[in-house]
Design a protein around this motif. Structure first.
Motif, PDB file in Angstrom:
ATOM      1  N   PHE A 193       0.836  -1.200   0.000  1.00  0.00           N
ATOM      2  CA  PHE A 193       0.000   0.000   0.000  1.00  0.00           C
ATOM      3  C   PHE A 193       0.866   1.244   0.000  1.00  0.00           C
ATOM      4  CE2 PHE A 193       0.599  -1.547   4.313  1.00  0.00           C
ATOM      5  CZ  PHE A 193       1.082  -0.433   4.993  1.00  0.00           C
ATOM      6  N   ASP A 194       0.277   2.354  -0.413  1.00  0.00           N
ATOM      7  CA  ASP A 194       0.954   3.653  -0.410  1.00  0.00           C
ATOM      8  C   ASP A 194       0.809   4.331   0.950  1.00  0.00           C
ATOM      9  OD1 ASP A 194       0.174   4.705  -3.824  1.00  0.00           O
ATOM     10  OD2 ASP A 194       1.753   3.411  -3.039  1.00  0.00           O
ATOM     11  N   GLY A 240       6.898  12.920   0.542  1.00  0.00           N
ATOM     12  CA  GLY A 240       6.347  12.330  -0.670  1.00  0.00           C
ATOM     13  C   GLY A 240       5.710  10.987  -0.374  1.00  0.00           C
ATOM     14  N   VAL A 241       5.119  10.383  -1.390  1.00  0.00           N
ATOM     15  CA  VAL A 241       4.441   9.099  -1.194  1.00  0.00           C
ATOM     16  C   VAL A 241       5.466   7.978  -1.088  1.00  0.00           C
ATOM     17  CG1 VAL A 241       2.848   7.416  -2.202  1.00  0.00           C
ATOM     18  CG2 VAL A 241       2.368   9.877  -2.382  1.00  0.00           C
ATOM     19  N   ALA A 242       5.333   7.183  -0.039  1.00  0.00           N
ATOM     20  CA  ALA A 242       6.141   5.969   0.112  1.00  0.00           C
ATOM     21  C   ALA A 242       5.247   4.774  -0.189  1.00  0.00           C
ATOM     22  CB  ALA A 242       6.706   5.877   1.520  1.00  0.00           C
ATOM     23  N   HIS A 243       5.860   3.657  -0.541  1.00  0.00           N
ATOM     24  CA  HIS A 243       5.099   2.448  -0.845  1.00  0.00           C
ATOM     25  C   HIS A 243       5.620   1.320   0.039  1.00  0.00           C
ATOM     26  CE1 HIS A 243       2.312   0.181  -3.364  1.00  0.00           C
ATOM     27  NE2 HIS A 243       3.207  -0.809  -3.376  1.00  0.00           N
ATOM     28  N   GLU A 251       9.960   6.560  -7.886  1.00  0.00           N
ATOM     29  CA  GLU A 251       8.800   7.365  -7.492  1.00  0.00           C
ATOM     30  C   GLU A 251       8.485   7.278  -5.997  1.00  0.00           C
ATOM     31  OE1 GLU A 251       6.938   3.594  -9.440  1.00  0.00           O
ATOM     32  OE2 GLU A 251       8.843   4.707  -9.476  1.00  0.00           O
ATOM     33  N   PHE A 252       9.109   6.324  -5.294  1.00  0.00           N
ATOM     34  CA  PHE A 252       8.845   6.161  -3.862  1.00  0.00           C
ATOM     35  C   PHE A 252      10.095   6.345  -3.002  1.00  0.00           C
ATOM     36  CE2 PHE A 252       5.809   3.045  -5.901  1.00  0.00           C
ATOM     37  CZ  PHE A 252       4.687   3.837  -5.742  1.00  0.00           C
ATOM     38  N   HIS A 259      11.134  -2.987  -4.838  1.00  0.00           N
ATOM     39  CA  HIS A 259      12.232  -2.637  -5.728  1.00  0.00           C
ATOM     40  C   HIS A 259      13.392  -2.137  -4.875  1.00  0.00           C
ATOM     41  CE1 HIS A 259       8.732  -2.315  -8.434  1.00  0.00           C
ATOM     42  NE2 HIS A 259       9.583  -2.654  -9.391  1.00  0.00           N
ATOM     43  N   PRO A 260      14.461  -2.912  -4.696  1.00  0.00           N
ATOM     44  CA  PRO A 260      15.614  -2.413  -3.932  1.00  0.00           C
ATOM     45  C   PRO A 260      16.120  -1.112  -4.545  1.00  0.00           C
ATOM     46  CG  PRO A 260      15.796  -4.780  -4.248  1.00  0.00           C
ATOM     47  CD  PRO A 260      14.641  -4.325  -5.102  1.00  0.00           C
TER      48      PRO A 260
END
Length: 409
Positions: free
Chosen positions: A50-51, A57-60, A342-343, A390-391
């Motif tokens: 989840f985001d 900023g947005v983390a996932h 993006e995260f 994604h590392p």
């Protein structure tokens, strides 16, 4: 390595649902793994993502829910067979038969301050695997990773006892070196850094890496020069068989202990003679648990009794890994953030504590982050683990240990 595009990207809806459960979670009622959005990995083990709307900023987040009350489920240390060695989380999980897992403790990743000295790859804190003590903690000033929150130390662990209950604790080394003349305190066990003036023990669990790094830095300054006042004694079957002025390297036989001394410790070891009898004793002593540990890994606490620790960093955001405990130690939550571009802004430590609380954790523990952050889990019907996040380095980073989740079919 793929992530289901768009899955649970409506973070506000998911987080609102968990937020509504937060009051119950503080009383010990965590969301069940059957909560909508979770997918079953194995009996007692579920996964979701989840985001998280965060300050930078947005983390996932990628999350595992582990029901330790399920008799089919267990947790143990993922490790490559030696303290001073590294492997990727997916390789470790597959080698040990884990259905899921995350990376573990911070570790000796680089040695730019000590030219000519190789990084050992060994972890910072205590480590226990399948009930066997692998190592003790380095001095606080010798750790790698962000600054420790006030009141915490390198001795802090997340563990699961032989009773199957997870908890946060502290494990201190208790040991001695008894000779014909005196009994010396033992200052370290399979550690990449020994306290100034101490004697440390290295066993077969250490591996083949050089032991020189153990005599570099000080208790308060990791970058301080290596000491030249060193001495090493090899004890086999309780008898001194050799000695050297500098620490060596190479594998250590199962019936052998190598003692490394620095400063005062070196001076004490120089008094030993080949053929002299020596008894080395060591164990880890828990501050809280009365039950022996089946598994323990180092890191630092961020949440206790549903309350964030005082002084948590609320400025520096990064990709992170964390673990949480709920249901009186009956459920373990494992979280790793996504390192995709993006995260990549990630979360602060304070935001990690808040996130783990929202998941239902009463206690939570920070593990290594950045390029180390990795969460793996098997796809249904698969015998191998898949990297779910994604590392941030673009590929899995080899690490010294991790938390493995096991489920008997």
């Amino acid at each position: 390595m793929t992530r289901r595009a768009g899955r649970l990207r409506t973070a506000l809806t998911v987080f609102a649902a968990w937020s509504a459960l937060a009051g119950g979670a503080l009383a010990g009622a965590a969301p069940a793994s059957g909560t909508p959005g979770f997918s079953r990995i194995a009996p007692g083990v579920s996964y979701t993502e989840f985001d998280i709307p965060a300050a930078k900023g947005v983390a996932h987040a990628h999350v595992l829910s582990v029901d330790l009350r399920n008799p089919r489920v267990s947790v143990d240390l993922l490790h490559p067979g030696a303290v001073a060695a590294r492997s990727t989380v997916s390789q470790l999980a597959d080698a040990q038969g884990a259905v899921a897992g995350v990376n573990g403790d911070f570790f000796n990743i680089t040695e730019t301050q000590h030219p000519g000295v190789e990084a050992t790859g060994a972890s910072v804190g205590p480590a226990v695997a399948n009930g066997h003590t692998l190592k003790a903690a380095v001095p606080d000033g010798q750790r790698f990773g962000p600054a420790l929150p006030p009141g915490t130390s390198t001795k802090d662990v997340l563990g699961v006892g032989t009773d199957g209950r997870a908890l946060l604790d502290s494990l201190a080394l208790d040991g001695s070196v008894a000779t014909t003349e005196a009994t010396l305190p033992l200052g370290g066990l399979n550690q990449y850094a020994l306290p100034v003036g101490s004697v440390g023990a290295f066993t077969a669990d250490w591996g083949q890496a050089s032991r020189v790094r153990a005599t570099c830095g000080t208790d308060t300054d990791r970058a301080a020069p290596c000491t030249s006042d060193t001495y090493e004694v090899t004890v086999q079957d309780g008898q001194v068989v050799s000695a050297a002025d500098t620490p060596g390297s190479g594998p250590i036989a199962p019936d052998t202990t190598v003692l490394v001394g620095r400063e005062t410790g070196a001076q004490q070891l120089r008094k030993l003679s080949v053929g002299e009898r020596v008894e080395v004793r060591h164990r880890l002593v828990a501050a809280a648990s009365k039950t022996p540990y089946h598994f323990a890994v180092g890191g630092y606490p961020v949440l206790r009794g549903g309350r964030p620790l005082a002084g948590l960093d609320d400025v520096t955001a990064a990709v992170r890994t964390a673990a949480g405990v709920s249901d009186g130690g009956g459920r373990l939550w494992l979280l790793a953030l996504d390192g995709a571009p993006e995260f990549r802004s990630g979360l602060t430590v304070a935001e990690v504590a808040a996130t783990m609380k929202e998941l239902g954790s009463a206690d939570a523990f920070s593990l290594d982050g950045g390029g180390s952050s990795t969460l793996v889990a098997r796809e249904p019907g698969s015998s191998t683990a898949t990297v779910r996040n994604h590392p941030s380095g673009g590929a899995e980073r080899p690490v010294p240990n991790g938390i493995g989740v096991f489920s008997k079919v």
